[in-house]
Write a protein that holds these residues in place. Structure first.
Motif, PDB file in Angstrom:
ATOM      1  N   PHE A 197       0.781  -0.969  -0.108  1.00  0.00           N
ATOM      2  CA  PHE A 197      -0.167  -0.112   0.129  1.00  0.00           C
ATOM      3  C   PHE A 197       1.336   1.265   0.375  1.00  0.00           C
ATOM      4  N   VAL A 198       0.794   2.252  -0.679  1.00  0.00           N
ATOM      5  CA  VAL A 198       1.012   3.530  -0.221  1.00  0.00           C
ATOM      6  C   VAL A 198      -0.525   4.175  -0.333  1.00  0.00           C
ATOM      7  N   LYS A 199       0.031   5.579   0.844  1.00  0.00           N
ATOM      8  CA  LYS A 199      -0.846   6.580   0.829  1.00  0.00           C
ATOM      9  C   LYS A 199      -1.372   7.621  -0.351  1.00  0.00           C
ATOM     10  N   ARG A 200      -2.040   7.806  -0.569  1.00  0.00           N
ATOM     11  CA  ARG A 200      -2.310   9.344  -0.864  1.00  0.00           C
ATOM     12  C   ARG A 200      -3.385   9.769  -1.245  1.00  0.00           C
ATOM     13  N   ASN A 201      -3.337  11.284  -0.901  1.00  0.00           N
ATOM     14  CA  ASN A 201      -4.507  11.792  -0.031  1.00  0.00           C
ATOM     15  C   ASN A 201      -5.322  11.371   0.538  1.00  0.00           C
ATOM     16  N   GLY A 202      -5.256  10.513   1.438  1.00  0.00           N
ATOM     17  CA  GLY A 202      -5.566   9.858   2.495  1.00  0.00           C
ATOM     18  C   GLY A 202      -5.991   8.571   2.323  1.00  0.00           C
ATOM     19  N   LYS A 203      -5.595   8.073   1.757  1.00  0.00           N
ATOM     20  CA  LYS A 203      -6.424   7.378   0.515  1.00  0.00           C
ATOM     21  C   LYS A 203      -5.045   5.401   0.684  1.00  0.00           C
ATOM     22  N   ASN A 204      -5.417   4.286   1.220  1.00  0.00           N
ATOM     23  CA  ASN A 204      -4.640   3.602   0.264  1.00  0.00           C
ATOM     24  C   ASN A 204      -4.829   3.392  -1.151  1.00  0.00           C
ATOM     25  N   GLU A 221     -14.109  -0.489   6.824  1.00  0.00           N
ATOM     26  CA  GLU A 221     -13.259   0.731   6.571  1.00  0.00           C
ATOM     27  C   GLU A 221     -12.995   0.769   5.340  1.00  0.00           C
ATOM     28  N   ARG A 222     -12.103  -0.465   5.497  1.00  0.00           N
ATOM     29  CA  ARG A 222     -10.514  -0.039   4.242  1.00  0.00           C
ATOM     30  C   ARG A 222     -10.640  -1.682   2.979  1.00  0.00           C
ATOM     31  N   PHE A 223     -11.948  -2.163   3.845  1.00  0.00           N
ATOM     32  CA  PHE A 223     -11.227  -3.723   2.772  1.00  0.00           C
ATOM     33  C   PHE A 223     -11.871  -3.909   1.067  1.00  0.00           C
ATOM     34  N   VAL A 224     -10.687  -3.924   0.666  1.00  0.00           N
ATOM     35  CA  VAL A 224     -11.730  -3.571  -1.081  1.00  0.00           C
ATOM     36  C   VAL A 224     -10.779  -4.801  -1.320  1.00  0.00           C
ATOM     37  N   LEU A 225     -11.155  -5.115  -2.416  1.00  0.00           N
ATOM     38  CA  LEU A 225     -10.958  -6.163  -3.246  1.00  0.00           C
ATOM     39  C   LEU A 225     -11.356  -5.815  -4.938  1.00  0.00           C
ATOM     40  N   LEU A 226     -10.506  -5.752  -5.792  1.00  0.00           N
ATOM     41  CA  LEU A 226     -10.087  -5.750  -7.140  1.00  0.00           C
ATOM     42  C   LEU A 226     -11.242  -6.513  -7.888  1.00  0.00           C
ATOM     43  N   ASN A 227     -12.096  -5.445  -8.348  1.00  0.00           N
ATOM     44  CA  ASN A 227     -12.687  -6.877  -9.413  1.00  0.00           C
ATOM     45  C   ASN A 227     -12.086  -7.790 -10.301  1.00  0.00           C
ATOM     46  N   GLU A 228     -11.930  -9.387 -10.062  1.00  0.00           N
ATOM     47  CA  GLU A 228     -11.169  -9.903 -11.147  1.00  0.00           C
ATOM     48  C   GLU A 228     -10.660 -11.352 -10.284  1.00  0.00           C
TER      49      GLU A 228
END
Length: 337
Positions: free
Chosen positions: A86-93, A269-276
């Motif tokens: 991860f990298v944090k940019r503009n407050g978003k991972n 609040e932070r868990f996401v998955l790419l649609n793959e």
């Protein structure tokens, strides 16, 4: 309802999990009063100016210096060496996909050294992956993520299809304005630098080479930022079929060289998955074994329908407790190359 591990158990769990040996360093002998070039077994090239290393207080080491260098290429490397993509940019991972990583450090009589102020080391990393739009990152262990760092230069060279202009630096793809950056002319390097012929191959090396200039000890990464604007955010409800507690969850992707990690506090609040397709999800348990989401589970559903919902996932405990990279890859299905 998922179970949360108390801090004391998390600490104990960390101690029990430390079974697979981290990636080893290659060592080089470096003489502080002369510029040097080194070739790693993978083919990567290191250019080290004279008097590059000193103690933390800035004083010189007058004895033998050992330069330590190692490379990390795969998802299993990321896991074993405790790196989160991860990298944090503009407050978003944002997720990163790696074309390769390296770590560099130095010692004098067993005492750690730093790169002296005003000195720059260049690493021309031989990558196993030719990803576009690479950027440079350095790992911040305090944040457990990468931070932006400098430029990446392309030194790739194909002997069967060489560039129009051939020179010791390997290609003609770099603008003249960047000469000082990648040639390190202020350190005595230039297009006819004797260090190449004395320490490194006389022929231009064939392959994908990515250059980075560094001025501090640490772990560095050549990354592409993954376009995750369509990533699916939902709340996962994890459990293990054996009743074991859930700790850190790892997510690996079949077609992307990345490994992202979530602790239970991240789930809502932070868990996401790419649609793959081909997503691997697993956790390491306190006894050193792994619990893994059954292969193909997520391929069978429309992930877009999970957005904004709570979704239960049962991880299956595996009997094998990996002690090698090969066993780790077999259990988790992570990429080990």
């Amino acid at each position: 309802m998922r179970k949360i591990i108390p801090l004391a158990l998390l600490f104990l769990s960390t101690q029990l999990k430390a079974q697979i040996t981290p990636t080893a360093f290659t060592t080089f002998n470096y003489t502080n009063n002369k510029c040097s070039g080194f070739t790693h077994t993978n083919g990567s090239l290191l250019y080290v100016p004279n008097n590059s290393f000193c103690y933390e207080d800035g004083s010189a080491c007058n004895d033998s210096i050992v330069l330590k260098y190692r490379e990390l290429h795969s998802q299993t490397d990321m896991f074993v060496n405790k790196l989160n993509m991860f990298v944090k940019r503009n407050g978003k991972n944002q997720m990163l996909e790696s074309a390769g990583m390296f770590e560099i450090k130095a010692e004098c009589n067993g005492k750690p050294l730093k790169i002296c102020q005003g000195k720059t080391i260049q690493v021309r990393f031989k990558s196993k992956r030719n990803l576009p739009n690479l950027q440079a990152f350095k790992y911040d262990f305090a944040q457990n993520m990468w931070v932006d760092y400098g430029k990446v230069f392309d030194f790739s060279y194909n002997k069967k299809n060489p560039p129009n202009t051939s020179n010791l630096w390997g290609n003609a793809n770099l603008p003249a304005a960047d000469t000082a950056d990648y040639n390190l002319e202020n350190e005595g390097y230039n297009s006819t630098a004797i260090v190449w012929g004395e320490y490194l191959p006389l022929d231009l090396p064939d392959g994908v080479f990515k250059g980075m200039n560094i001025n501090t000890i640490g772990i560095y990464n050549y990354d592409a930022v993954i376009n995750d604007q369509n990533a699916i955010a939902f709340i996962p409800d994890f459990s293990v079929n054996s009743g074991n507690e859930i700790g850190e969850i790892c997510v690996a992707y079949e077609k992307k060289n990345t490994l992202v990690k979530y602790i239970p506090d991240d789930f809502a609040e932070r868990f996401v998955l790419l649609n793959e397709k081909g997503i691997k999800i697993f956790t390491q348990l306190s006894d050193g074994s792994f619990a893994v989401l059954k292969e193909g589970t997520l391929d069978a559903i429309d992930l877009t329908k999970l957005k904004g919902t709570t979704f239960k996932m049962v991880l299956e405990k595996q009997p094998l407790k990996p002690k090698t990279i090969a066993e780790l890859a077999k259990v988790t299905k992570m990429n080990a190359n």
